[in-house]
Write a protein that holds these residues in place. Structure first.
Motif, PDB file in Angstrom:
ATOM      1  N   ASP A  68      -3.740   3.349   1.638  1.00 22.41           N
ATOM      2  CA  ASP A  68      -4.192   3.562   0.274  1.00 22.41           C
ATOM      3  C   ASP A  68      -4.000   2.271  -0.517  1.00 22.41           C
ATOM      4  O   ASP A  68      -3.603   1.237   0.032  1.00 22.41           O
ATOM      5  N   LEU A  69      -4.271   2.319  -1.803  1.00 18.25           N
ATOM      6  CA  LEU A  69      -4.270   1.089  -2.596  1.00 18.25           C
ATOM      7  C   LEU A  69      -2.878   0.646  -3.014  1.00 18.25           C
ATOM      8  O   LEU A  69      -2.726  -0.391  -3.652  1.00 18.25           O
ATOM      9  N   THR A  70      -1.850   1.399  -2.624  1.00 15.90           N
ATOM     10  CA  THR A  70      -0.471   0.947  -2.785  1.00 15.90           C
ATOM     11  C   THR A  70       0.039   0.279  -1.513  1.00 15.90           C
ATOM     12  O   THR A  70       1.165  -0.208  -1.485  1.00 15.90           O
ATOM     13  N   GLY A  71      -0.781   0.293  -0.460  1.00 17.69           N
ATOM     14  CA  GLY A  71      -0.371  -0.256   0.828  1.00 17.69           C
ATOM     15  C   GLY A  71       0.287   0.753   1.742  1.00 17.69           C
ATOM     16  O   GLY A  71       0.688   0.420   2.856  1.00 17.69           O
ATOM     17  N   ALA A  72       0.407   2.005   1.276  1.00 22.02           N
ATOM     18  CA  ALA A  72       1.026   3.046   2.090  1.00 22.02           C
ATOM     19  C   ALA A  72       0.047   3.565   3.129  1.00 22.02           C
ATOM     20  O   ALA A  72      -1.168   3.613   2.882  1.00 22.02           O
ATOM     21  N   PRO A  73       0.534   3.939   4.298  1.00 21.36           N
ATOM     22  CA  PRO A  73      -0.370   4.479   5.321  1.00 21.36           C
ATOM     23  C   PRO A  73      -0.953   5.811   4.876  1.00 21.36           C
ATOM     24  O   PRO A  73      -0.301   6.594   4.186  1.00 21.36           O
ATOM     25  N   PHE A  74      -2.182   6.040   5.290  1.00 16.64           N
ATOM     26  CA  PHE A  74      -2.873   7.287   4.963  1.00 16.64           C
ATOM     27  C   PHE A  74      -3.517   7.833   6.222  1.00 16.64           C
ATOM     28  O   PHE A  74      -4.109   7.084   7.006  1.00 16.64           O
ATOM     29  N   ALA A  75      -3.408   9.145   6.431  1.00 16.28           N
ATOM     30  CA  ALA A  75      -4.084   9.814   7.538  1.00 16.28           C
ATOM     31  C   ALA A  75      -4.793  11.045   6.999  1.00 16.28           C
ATOM     32  O   ALA A  75      -4.225  11.795   6.198  1.00 16.28           O
ATOM     33  N   LEU A  76      -6.026  11.239   7.419  1.00 11.91           N
ATOM     34  CA  LEU A  76      -6.779  12.402   6.973  1.00 11.91           C
ATOM     35  C   LEU A  76      -6.053  13.694   7.331  1.00 11.91           C
ATOM     36  O   LEU A  76      -6.114  14.676   6.586  1.00 11.91           O
ATOM     37  N   SER A  77      -5.340  13.692   8.455  1.00  9.33           N
ATOM     38  CA  SER A  77      -4.621  14.895   8.876  1.00  9.33           C
ATOM     39  C   SER A  77      -3.520  15.292   7.894  1.00  9.33           C
ATOM     40  O   SER A  77      -3.086  16.443   7.875  1.00  9.33           O
ATOM     41  N   SER A  78      -3.061  14.350   7.067  1.00  7.28           N
ATOM     42  CA  SER A  78      -2.028  14.676   6.085  1.00  7.28           C
ATOM     43  C   SER A  78      -2.577  15.502   4.928  1.00  7.28           C
ATOM     44  O   SER A  78      -1.811  15.999   4.101  1.00  7.28           O
ATOM     45  N   ARG A 119      -1.573  21.452  15.065  1.00  7.16           N
ATOM     46  CA  ARG A 119      -2.998  21.477  14.758  1.00  7.16           C
ATOM     47  C   ARG A 119      -3.269  21.613  13.260  1.00  7.16           C
ATOM     48  O   ARG A 119      -4.138  20.938  12.721  1.00  7.16           O
ATOM     49  N   ALA A 120      -2.568  22.473  12.608  1.00  7.89           N
ATOM     50  CA  ALA A 120      -2.842  22.765  11.202  1.00  7.89           C
ATOM     51  C   ALA A 120      -2.268  21.727  10.250  1.00  7.89           C
ATOM     52  O   ALA A 120      -2.538  21.776   9.051  1.00  7.89           O
ATOM     53  N   GLY A 121      -1.456  20.790  10.748  1.00  7.58           N
ATOM     54  CA  GLY A 121      -0.853  19.805   9.868  1.00  7.58           C
ATOM     55  C   GLY A 121       0.296  20.400   9.064  1.00  7.58           C
ATOM     56  O   GLY A 121       1.016  21.265   9.552  1.00  7.58           O
TER      57      GLY A 121
END
Length: 320
Positions: free
Chosen positions: A44-54, A305-307
């Motif tokens: 993201d724009l803070t530099g933190a990792p992002f995953a769609l599964s989250s 599976r469901a996160g």
């Protein structure tokens, strides 16, 4: 420089393309949720990792573009903002994402200001090459840098005279992370809002109910609940956490003759398809430590599976 799909990534996008063919001539195409469940990993724009599964548990609206785009991207972002406004209170169950196809020029802080001019709720994402091309391919999208005819060199910092031809429109993911619809650029905000609201109203495959936490003296205790799986595939409860607990583990009480063993289940608990997982006294449970008395306990369950599923359960003190 030209960004294109290679043989390896072409195959991953071919299925999405074929599934979308039936929607040609219409502003959106429904996709079978059983077939397409892509992942997107970026920052993201803070530099933190992002995953769609989250984002499991939310409906996700994903658009592609770049800040130097003079026409299409501003219209897309205006549409995303209109959808969020149209959802009203249901917007808390949705997430709007904008993945830049121009990471060279779209640095985090300028891109954040750009998106905020449309709607502060739109989350900007960045992904450097070659990951960007591969991620776009997995989503059935593409981006191609188009240089002026007078220039043959690849784009470089400070050399801004290039455009990017890219997939436009909005992709809709349901609460299970499955790609359900591809809305073309000409889809109206009302159409996208209607379909997003429909996905928000769909029940999740996993439903957690009957939760209660029992707190014993010393700040230790156990959580009991039921997880119902309405889906056709089994899932697995992998872990749990709580901001109120110093430690929270999956445990099971096992009897061996007269010996009672408290066994940690680091491999988790299965949630069978069309069945249920029951955490009950004297059996499987979530064991916690370091909890202070309170009315409720915040809890996040993580499934294979469901996160993640966030909830609160009543916190009852043993003896009360």
């Amino acid at each position: 420089m030209r960004w294109s799909l290679g043989v390896r990534t072409l195959l991953s996008s071919l299925l999405l393309f074929l599934l979308a063919l039936s929607g040609c001539g219409r502003s959106s195409a429904e996709i079978s949720p059983a077939l397409v469940s892509p992942e997107l990993v970026a920052t993201d724009l803070t530099g933190a990792p992002f995953a769609l599964s989250s984002e499991r548990g939310r409906v996700v609206l994903l658009a592609f573009g770049y800040a130097h785009c003079p026409d299409v991207c501003p219209m897309t972002l205006t549409k995303l903002s209109a959808v969020l406004r149209g959802l009203g209170g249901d917007a808390s169950h949705a997430r709007a994402l904008f993945l830049t196809v121009d990471p060279l020029r779209d640095q985090p802080e300028p891109l954040r200001r750009y998106l905020a001019a449309f709607d502060a709720r739109i989350v900007g994402l960045r992904l450097e090459e070659p990951g960007l091309t591969e991620a776009l391919a997995s989503l059935g999208a593409s981006a191609v840098v188009r240089l002026p005819e007078s220039r043959a060199a690849a784009p470089a910092p400070g050399r801004d005279a290039y455009a990017i031809d890219h997939t436009a429109g909005i992709l809709l993911f349901d609460k299970e992370g499955r790609l359900r619809q591809r809305h073309r650029f000409d889809a109206t905000p009302e159409e996208v809002t209607r379909e997003a609201r429909r996905l928000i109203a769909e029940p999740r495959a996993l439903e957690v109910s009957g939760g209660v936490a029992r707190l014993a003296p010393g700040g230790v205790g156990a959580i009991y609940l039921t997880v119902e799986n309405r889906g056709k595939q089994s899932d697995r409860l992998l872990s749990a956490r709580s901001p109120q607990a110093g430690k929270l583990d999956l445990h099971e009480l096992v009897l061996s003759g007269e010996l009672v063993q408290m066994v940690e289940r680091a491999d988790g608990f299965e949630v069978p398809a069309k069945g249920a997982l029951s955490l009950t006294p004297g059996g499987k449970h979530l064991m916690f430590e370091g909890v202070e008395p309170a009315d409720r306990l915040a809890l996040v369950l993580r499934f294979a599976r469901a996160g993640e599923v966030a909830l609160e359960v009543p916190l009852r003190t043993v003896g009360n």
